[in-house]
Design an enzyme around this catalytic site. Structure first.
Site, short mmCIF file in Angstrom:
data_model
loop_
_atom_site.label_atom_id
_atom_site.label_comp_id
_atom_site.label_asym_id
_atom_site.label_seq_id
_atom_site.Cartn_x
_atom_site.Cartn_y
_atom_site.Cartn_z
N CYS A 41 48.48 39.39 28.56
CA CYS A 41 48.83 39.14 29.97
C CYS A 41 48.38 37.73 30.33
CB CYS A 41 48.16 40.19 30.86
SG CYS A 41 48.81 40.18 32.52
N CYS A 52 53.11 44.82 25.72
CA CYS A 52 51.88 45.15 26.45
C CYS A 52 51.69 46.67 26.49
CB CYS A 52 51.97 44.60 27.87
SG CYS A 52 50.58 45.10 28.89
N GLU A 80 28.95 34.98 26.44
CA GLU A 80 29.58 34.95 27.75
C GLU A 80 29.43 33.59 28.42
OE1 GLU A 80 31.57 37.01 29.03
OE2 GLU A 80 31.32 38.67 27.66
N ASP A 88 36.58 38.85 35.52
CA ASP A 88 36.71 37.40 35.33
C ASP A 88 38.17 37.01 35.63
OD1 ASP A 88 38.15 38.31 33.18
OD2 ASP A 88 37.18 37.02 31.70
N TRP A 140 30.29 38.13 18.20
CA TRP A 140 29.44 38.79 19.20
C TRP A 140 29.88 40.24 19.45
CZ3 TRP A 140 32.01 34.18 19.93
CH2 TRP A 140 33.24 34.25 20.56
N LEU A 167 30.65 20.57 25.00
CA LEU A 167 31.19 21.76 25.68
C LEU A 167 31.48 21.49 27.16
CD1 LEU A 167 29.35 25.06 24.60
CD2 LEU A 167 31.78 24.60 24.66
N GLY A 168 30.82 20.47 27.72
CA GLY A 168 31.04 20.15 29.12
C GLY A 168 30.36 21.15 30.05
N TYR A 169 30.52 20.93 31.36
CA TYR A 169 29.90 21.80 32.37
C TYR A 169 28.44 22.09 32.01
CZ TYR A 169 34.68 22.36 33.86
OH TYR A 169 35.95 22.12 34.29
N GLN A 213 34.97 28.87 30.79
CA GLN A 213 35.69 27.58 30.80
C GLN A 213 35.79 26.95 29.42
OE1 GLN A 213 32.82 26.73 33.54
NE2 GLN A 213 34.15 26.41 35.28
N THR A 214 35.71 27.75 28.36
CA THR A 214 35.83 27.23 26.99
C THR A 214 36.71 28.17 26.17
OG1 THR A 214 33.62 26.30 27.13
CG2 THR A 214 34.50 26.60 24.94
N TYR A 272 29.88 38.66 37.35
CA TYR A 272 30.67 38.89 36.15
C TYR A 272 29.77 38.98 34.90
CZ TYR A 272 32.98 37.89 31.88
OH TYR A 272 33.34 37.96 30.57
S1 SF4 Z 1 53.19 44.43 31.62
FE1 SF4 Z 1 51.22 43.89 30.78
S2 SF4 Z 1 51.47 41.73 30.19
FE2 SF4 Z 1 53.12 42.23 31.61
S3 SF4 Z 1 52.31 41.65 33.59
FE3 SF4 Z 1 51.91 43.82 33.33
S4 SF4 Z 1 49.84 43.91 32.51
FE4 SF4 Z 1 50.56 41.82 32.24
#
Ligand code: SF4
Length: 352
Positions: A190, A200, A35, A136, A22, A78-80, A40-41, A118
């Site tokens: 994250c 990160c 989306e 989200d 997509w 898929l549920g829901y 939830q998947t 969202y």
């Molecule tokens: S550094 Fe990056 S991965 Fe770590 S908590 Fe912060 S935003 Fe999240």
């Protein structure tokens, strides 16, 4: 000039984004489908459904013209299921009120059935480059950690705060890329547990990382009380290989799906002392049950419910007349959209 956090995020996304079908599309219908499927998947599970829907319902009009049963069947697993029902209702809305053209303003997208802030922001920004931040669960987590937001992101004030911070970071020239990058970072780096802070792209800006508090954010909400229910599904099978199904009309997660006769139980079933004789007599008046087989217990978890389900397979010579149930040949069971709790049992105990 974009915010330095935004620049770092978008450069990272250009280099590391997963290649998902997509993302190669600007078609609002495909983006909306992805989306809805991905709520939830997991992505690996959702991919198969995305391909199925885009191949079987290539335009929003194809989806609008399908029957609800067809759409629920396509959704099976898929549920829901409320997502599938809303998807179908929204496609019909687009067919009747927008001449089959996907609406191109945030407000019109937001008015579609089942579309919340969202999804409207995601479709508006990705397909039409409109400057709306999509927030989200992934974005809640990233923003909560970046700024150590001391409010539950699901509370009214927490929501408003995270939305305001997201709007500040939003790259108004490339809002779709920004939104996808934010979600991608939440999904792949994250993560809820053990965020990969060392790799990160935002670690130089992140307050939770700097203060060693990543595990404390986002602030946890108090958990809703869980309800435990005990249920017995009765699966009759007559000499002609027929069983009974009914379509659930009650509001709830299984509305519109088909199920066997259901007996709610007060507590766990003791197989030696199954106290459902009166219920069975009500279901099958003056009918001798030739053979009964009680299944092991299946545990099915919904958002706030634990369902303990058993299945009682009964053989009988002929099904009585019923206003509540339709007689269905066992070999056609797979053509009906059934709750996942039932298909699990049927996969392990094929009846036909
Ligand atoms: S550094 Fe990056 S991965 Fe770590 S908590 Fe912060 S935003 Fe999240």
């Amino acid at each position: 000039m974009p915010h330095p956090i935004t620049s770092a995020l978008i450069s990272w996304y250009a280099a590391k984004a997963r290649n998902l079908p997509w993302r190669a599309s600007k078609n609002p219908y495909f983006i909306w489908l992805s989306e809805v499927i991905l709520q939830q998947t997991r992505v690996d599970q959702g991919l198969k459904y995305y391909h199925h829907f885009t191949e079987n319902y290539p335009t929003v009009l194809h989806l609008a013209q399908a029957s609800e049963d067809q759409v629920l069947r396509s959704w099976q697993g898929l549920g829901y299921y409320s997502r599938a029902r809303n998807l179908h209702a929204a496609a019909k809305q687009i067919a009747s009120s927008h001449q089959g053209q996907f609406p191109s303003s945030y407000d019109e997208i937001r008015k579609l059935k089942g579309v919340g802030d969202y999804t409207a922001a995601a479709v508006a920004s990705i397909a039409f480059s409109l400057p709306y931040p999509a927030v989200d669960g992934n974005v809640n987590r990233v923003i909560s950690r970046l700024f150590c937001v001391d409010q539950d992101p699901l509370s009214t004030t927490g929501k408003a705060r995270i939305k305001a911070l997201s709007a500040e970071l939003l790259n108004v020239e490339r809002p779709g890329t920004y939104n996808q990058a934010m979600m991608e970072l939440g999904a792949t780096v994250c993560k809820p547990r053990n965020p990969d802070c060392l790799n990160c792209p935002l670690n130089a800006f992140c307050e939770a990382y700097r203060t060693g508090k990543t595990a404390e954010f986002p602030l946890k909400k108090t958990k809703a009380k869980e309800q435990t229910l005990y249920m017995l599904y009765v699966l009759p099978e007559d000499a002609d290989g027929k069983t009974w199904l009914r379509r659930r009309s009650e509001k709830g997660i299984w509305q519109g799906l088909y199920e066997f006769p259901l007996i709610p139980l007060a507590g766990p079933v003791n197989p030696e002392n199954l106290r459902v004789q009166a219920d069975l007599e009500n279901l099958f008046p003056q009918t001798a049950l030739l053979q009964l087989r009680l299944s092991e217990e299946y545990l099915h978890l919904l958002t706030h419910r634990r369902l303990h389900i058993r299945f009682l397979h009964c053989k009988l010579a002929a099904l009585p007349e019923s206003a509540d149930y339709q007689a269905v040949e066992l070999r056609y069971l797979s053509e009906f959209a059934l709750p996942r709790a039932i298909t699990r049992y049927l996969e392990e105990h094929p009846l036909a």
